[in-house]
Design a protein around this motif. Structure first.
Motif, PDB file in Angstrom:
ATOM      1  N   VAL A 130     -78.756  42.591  55.775  1.00  0.00           N
ATOM      2  CA  VAL A 130     -78.227  41.767  54.685  1.00  0.00           C
ATOM      3  C   VAL A 130     -76.992  41.048  55.202  1.00  0.00           C
ATOM      4  CG1 VAL A 130     -79.134  43.221  52.837  1.00  0.00           C
ATOM      5  CG2 VAL A 130     -76.875  43.700  53.783  1.00  0.00           C
ATOM      6  N   GLY A 131     -76.749  39.870  54.667  1.00  0.00           N
ATOM      7  CA  GLY A 131     -75.594  39.130  55.156  1.00  0.00           C
ATOM      8  C   GLY A 131     -75.210  37.980  54.261  1.00  0.00           C
ATOM      9  N   MET A 132     -74.137  37.325  54.640  1.00  0.00           N
ATOM     10  CA  MET A 132     -73.671  36.145  53.934  1.00  0.00           C
ATOM     11  C   MET A 132     -73.127  35.143  54.941  1.00  0.00           C
ATOM     12  SD  MET A 132     -70.150  37.475  52.141  1.00  0.00           S
ATOM     13  CE  MET A 132     -69.945  35.858  51.390  1.00  0.00           C
ATOM     14  N   PHE A 133     -73.051  33.873  54.516  1.00  0.00           N
ATOM     15  CA  PHE A 133     -72.604  32.839  55.434  1.00  0.00           C
ATOM     16  C   PHE A 133     -71.806  31.784  54.692  1.00  0.00           C
ATOM     17  CE2 PHE A 133     -76.605  31.256  53.761  1.00  0.00           C
ATOM     18  CZ  PHE A 133     -76.332  29.913  53.521  1.00  0.00           C
ATOM     19  N   VAL A 134     -71.025  31.045  55.442  1.00  0.00           N
ATOM     20  CA  VAL A 134     -70.327  29.851  54.970  1.00  0.00           C
ATOM     21  C   VAL A 134     -70.604  28.762  55.987  1.00  0.00           C
ATOM     22  CG1 VAL A 134     -68.114  28.803  54.409  1.00  0.00           C
ATOM     23  CG2 VAL A 134     -68.512  31.208  53.865  1.00  0.00           C
ATOM     24  N   SER A 135     -71.107  27.621  55.524  1.00  0.00           N
ATOM     25  CA  SER A 135     -71.426  26.523  56.437  1.00  0.00           C
ATOM     26  C   SER A 135     -70.717  25.252  56.005  1.00  0.00           C
ATOM     27  CB  SER A 135     -72.941  26.290  56.494  1.00  0.00           C
ATOM     28  OG  SER A 135     -73.422  25.835  55.251  1.00  0.00           O
ATOM     29  N   TYR A 136     -70.424  24.426  57.000  1.00  0.00           N
ATOM     30  CA  TYR A 136     -69.784  23.129  56.743  1.00  0.00           C
ATOM     31  C   TYR A 136     -70.595  22.052  57.448  1.00  0.00           C
ATOM     32  CZ  TYR A 136     -66.418  19.337  56.612  1.00  0.00           C
ATOM     33  OH  TYR A 136     -65.813  18.128  56.389  1.00  0.00           O
ATOM     34  N   THR A 137     -71.017  21.038  56.686  1.00  0.00           N
ATOM     35  CA  THR A 137     -71.804  19.944  57.230  1.00  0.00           C
ATOM     36  C   THR A 137     -70.889  18.749  57.492  1.00  0.00           C
ATOM     37  OG1 THR A 137     -73.769  20.663  56.031  1.00  0.00           O
ATOM     38  CG2 THR A 137     -73.758  18.408  56.854  1.00  0.00           C
ATOM     39  N   ALA A 138     -70.818  18.357  58.755  1.00  0.00           N
ATOM     40  CA  ALA A 138     -69.965  17.234  59.145  1.00  0.00           C
ATOM     41  C   ALA A 138     -70.800  15.963  59.168  1.00  0.00           C
ATOM     42  CB  ALA A 138     -69.346  17.496  60.508  1.00  0.00           C
ATOM     43  N   SER A 139     -70.710  15.182  58.090  1.00  0.00           N
ATOM     44  CA  SER A 139     -71.435  13.915  58.010  1.00  0.00           C
ATOM     45  C   SER A 139     -70.852  13.071  56.889  1.00  0.00           C
ATOM     46  CB  SER A 139     -72.930  14.162  57.758  1.00  0.00           C
ATOM     47  OG  SER A 139     -73.598  12.948  57.561  1.00  0.00           O
ATOM     48  N   LYS A 140     -70.360  11.884  57.235  1.00  0.00           N
ATOM     49  CA  LYS A 140     -69.837  10.975  56.216  1.00  0.00           C
ATOM     50  C   LYS A 140     -70.953  10.354  55.391  1.00  0.00           C
ATOM     51  CE  LYS A 140     -65.717   9.718  58.854  1.00  0.00           C
ATOM     52  NZ  LYS A 140     -64.941   8.600  59.471  1.00  0.00           N
ATOM     53  N   GLY A 141     -72.144  10.334  55.914  1.00  0.00           N
ATOM     54  CA  GLY A 141     -73.249   9.690  55.226  1.00  0.00           C
ATOM     55  C   GLY A 141     -73.668  10.379  53.953  1.00  0.00           C
TER      56      GLY A 141
END
Length: 225
Positions: A130-141
């Motif tokens: 089991v787990g958790m995540f934090v993601s960041y998407t780098a895109s100005k579009g």
């Protein structure tokens, strides 16, 4: 005459000579002392986060899909006697598969509470993680495409940051030992998860979204260093 009188007196005052050692008898050696036995009270070094620089990762991994990029790669650390992995990944989604090219950076923690006992084999199976995540998407579009179609404030959530959780499992095989003498493995794993945006969309539109639209599925390979 006086000398003859003094001889018995001197014999009484002088110490008696030591008896000669018996021929063939071993004379004890009192010049050296046997060293004390070494103690081994120090506990064994636990698995994970052992004595090494913090910047040296414990494993590398490559993953496909799972909401962390079409393809992602990264490094990670292991602690809690091998039960907890903390990973950092960088992923990429080409423009062909999205409205704009995207770079996805993810930090996640995976906890595997137990390993199946397979006896004296080189295989290891962890059926549940089991787990958790934090993601960041780098895109100005992402923002620019939305601003052209919807009024400001229509999307109240962040376009770039996602928080989610997952369940999964892994199968590993021991391929030797590392430089510290611990088992070195290569593992294949899967993760089935979702994120805050998908859950919010499902709860505000009950019955409107099929299950496969709010779930992500990823596969990866992890190699111990």
């Amino acid at each position: 005459m006086r000398r003859l009188f003094l001889l018995p007196l001197l014999a009484l005052l002088l110490p008696a000579p030591a008896p000669a050692a018996h021929l063939g008898a071993a004379v004890p050696d009192t010049t050296s002392v046997a060293p004390a036995a070494a103690t081994t009270d120090e506990p064994a070094t636990p698995l994970g986060l052992i004595a090494q620089p913090w910047y040296r990762p414990h494993h590398v991994l490559v993953q496909a899909a799972g909401g962390q990029g079409m393809v992602a790669a990264g490094v990670g650390y292991t602690t809690l006697r091998g039960k907890l992995d903390v990973d950092l990944l960088g992923g990429y989604v080409p423009k062909k598969y999205s409205i704009t090219p995207m770079g996805v950076f993810t930090g996640k923690a995976t906890y595997s509470p137990f390993t199946l006992d397979l006896g004296a084999t080189k295989w290891q199976v962890r059926p549940l993680s089991v787990g958790m995540f934090v993601s960041y998407t780098a895109s100005k579009g992402i923002n620019s495409s939305r601003d052209e179609k919807y009024y400001k404030g229509y999307y109240w959530w962040s376009s770039h940051t996602r928080i989610g959780g997952f369940v999964g499992g892994r199968v590993a095989r021991v391929i030797g030992t590392n430089r510290l003498g611990q088992p070195r493995t290569v593992a294949a794993y899967y993760e089935l998860g979702t994120n805050d945006l998908y859950l919010t969309s499902a709860m505000t539109n009950l019955g409107g979204l099929p299950l496969h639209d709010i779930l992500t599925l990823g596969f990866g390979v992890k190699l111990d260093l």
